[in-house]
Design an enzyme around this catalytic site. Structure first.
Site: not given
Length: 458
Positions: A29, A57, A162
């Site tokens: 941020d 964003h 993953k």
């Protein structure tokens, strides 16, 4: 010696294009989207290298506010090719929903689907990963008495899959759908056995995924090949947009209150499939104060009227979660730590104008633990909670930054502490002004020793 040969080191191939990287230097941020938007105006390619739609964003163009979570925010430049690298985890419904929502807002996303390239090695976030995220947070709350404060977007579970080598990638979705479906069902079953309360609509999600195959196919490329061509073809301006921030990095952040990917500069190489020598400028984005969303240690936090003032004046609310951000003074121990890892070539300072009303401004310059100064940023959470920040108090300027910047060059707009970059020289600094767009200034670092040095923004 012959061309291309350096001394006795043998053949040295041409480096090719270098990428410019924008990274958060605090807990996120910091205003990376605004800095990216500025640099993306003359970029050819804008890339995301890690994270997923846990990022948020915000970019405002011609009074239109765009919110990006998965797409690189540079995509609002119609001349840009956007690339989602192999290190990013992709929730396909989230991707299309985000693109369509933003496309309705303004002209910036025209032909976005023709300008987006997705690495075939990127992992897929399924709806059940998001459900698992919610269940895990609930269990942490019940068992440990505290959750991690995740965005519940399935990011942790998909990076776990993953690493456990049971994940499914875009290339799997693009090849044989029957095989893909079988592996999907095995993965869903694994989660069901771990979390019996989990509800998974296996057939429903498989049908939706099958629908996405044709929509996604034109965007999918071999990411390594794509990046290699981009780096070694004609000169191009390539921008990499970091998500999250240094103190949220899985290795270097305030573990365990971190994200699941490497959001420091190393993640650029692994997340796009490119060598370190092609990393060029590395811009660290620093807010003129510090904020953090969710839980975890925060040494310079101000749980008082200062914190409240920063929160309200800075409109500090999370883009992805809508949570109020915790606020505190600028902490230079933390910035120096982020710089050690990332090797910033420049800093972009944002939201300086939020401090316009302050009588005095404090800047954290050192840490003490048990009354002993410590020269580093502690790894351990318990130690970090006991840190006492040593502050330098500076007089506030008590006037409108944007007016001062717009109407007169200010030789001492803001006396500011920064840790010296070895070798000194000047660093580029970008100050955010509410009415005046961006101001480019130079920051001159007065080298006295390798500790804290005075800097003046001119």
């Amino acid at each position: 010696g012959p061309a291309g040969v350096e001394g006795n080191h043998g053949f040295s191939p041409p480096i090719g294009n270098r990428v410019t990287v924008v990274l958060g230097a605090q807990w996120g941020d910091e205003g990376k989207g605004k800095v990216v938007d500025l640099i993306a105006q003359d970029a050819n390619i804008v890339c995301r290298c890690q994270g997923g739609n846990n990022a948020g964003h915000t970019v405002v163009v011609d009074s239109v506010e765009y919110d990006f979570h998965l797409l690189p925010s540079g995509i609002i430049n119609p001349k840009v090719t956007a690339f989602i690298g192999n290190g990013v985890v992709i929730h396909l419904p989230g991707l299309f929903e985000e693109a369509e929502k933003n496309a309705l807002k303004g002209k910036g996303l025209k032909d976005w689907d023709k300008r987006l390239i997705i690495s075939d090695r990127a992992h897929i976030v399924f709806d059940f990963h998001q459900a698992v995220d919610r269940v895990q947070e609930q269990l942490r709350k019940e068992q440990v008495g505290g959750n991690l404060g995740t965005t519940k977007k399935g990011i942790g579970p998909v990076y776990s899959a993953k690493a456990a080598r049971s994940g499914l990638r875009i290339c799997d979705l693009m090849s044989d759908f029957t095989q893909f479906s079988q592996r999907y069902k095995v993965l869903a079953q694994q989660y069901k056995s771990m979390y019996p309360t989990l509800e998974i609509d296996v057939e429903g999600e498989l049908l939706r995924l099958k629908d996405y195959v044709q929509r996604v196919k034109p965007m999918v490329r071999d990411g390594v090949h794509f990046m290699y061509e981009a780096l070694h073809g004609p000169p191009k301006k390539i921008l990499v947009e970091g998500a999250n921030a240094a103190l949220l990095d899985i290795d270097f952040g305030t573990y365990p209150f971190v994200t699941s990917s490497n959001c420091t500069v190393g993640g650029v190489c692994t997340g796009l499939g490119m060598p370190p020598r092609n990393v060029g400028e590395v811009y660290g984005v620093v807010k003129a104060y510090t904020t953090r969303v969710g839980i975890g240690a925060f040494p310079s936090e101000q749980c008082n009227e200062i914190g409240e003032l920063l929160q309200t004046r800075g409109k500090e609310v999370g883009v992805t979660t809508g949570r109020k951000r915790r606020c505190g003074w600028l902490d230079l121990v933390l910035i120096k730590y982020a710089h050690m890892i990332n090797g910033f070539t420049a800093l972009a300072l944002t939201k300086l104008d939020i401090l316009d009303v302050m009588d005095e401004i404090k800047v954290g310059v050192a840490y003490k633990v048990d009354n002993q100064s410590i020269p580093h940023f502690p790894a351990n959470q318990e130690v970090l909670h006991r840190v006492e920040v040593q502050y330098e108090t500076l007089p506030g300027w008590k006037s409108d930054t944007s007016a001062r910047i717009a109407h007169q060059p200010m030789p001492s707009l803001f006396w500011f502490h920064v840790f010296s970059w070895l070798g000194g020289g000047g660093l580029c600094l970008v100050a955010r002004c509410p009415d005046n767009g961006f101001l480019y200034s130079r920051v001159f670092i007065l080298i006295t020793d390798f500790g804290v040095d005075w800097v003046v923004v001119v």
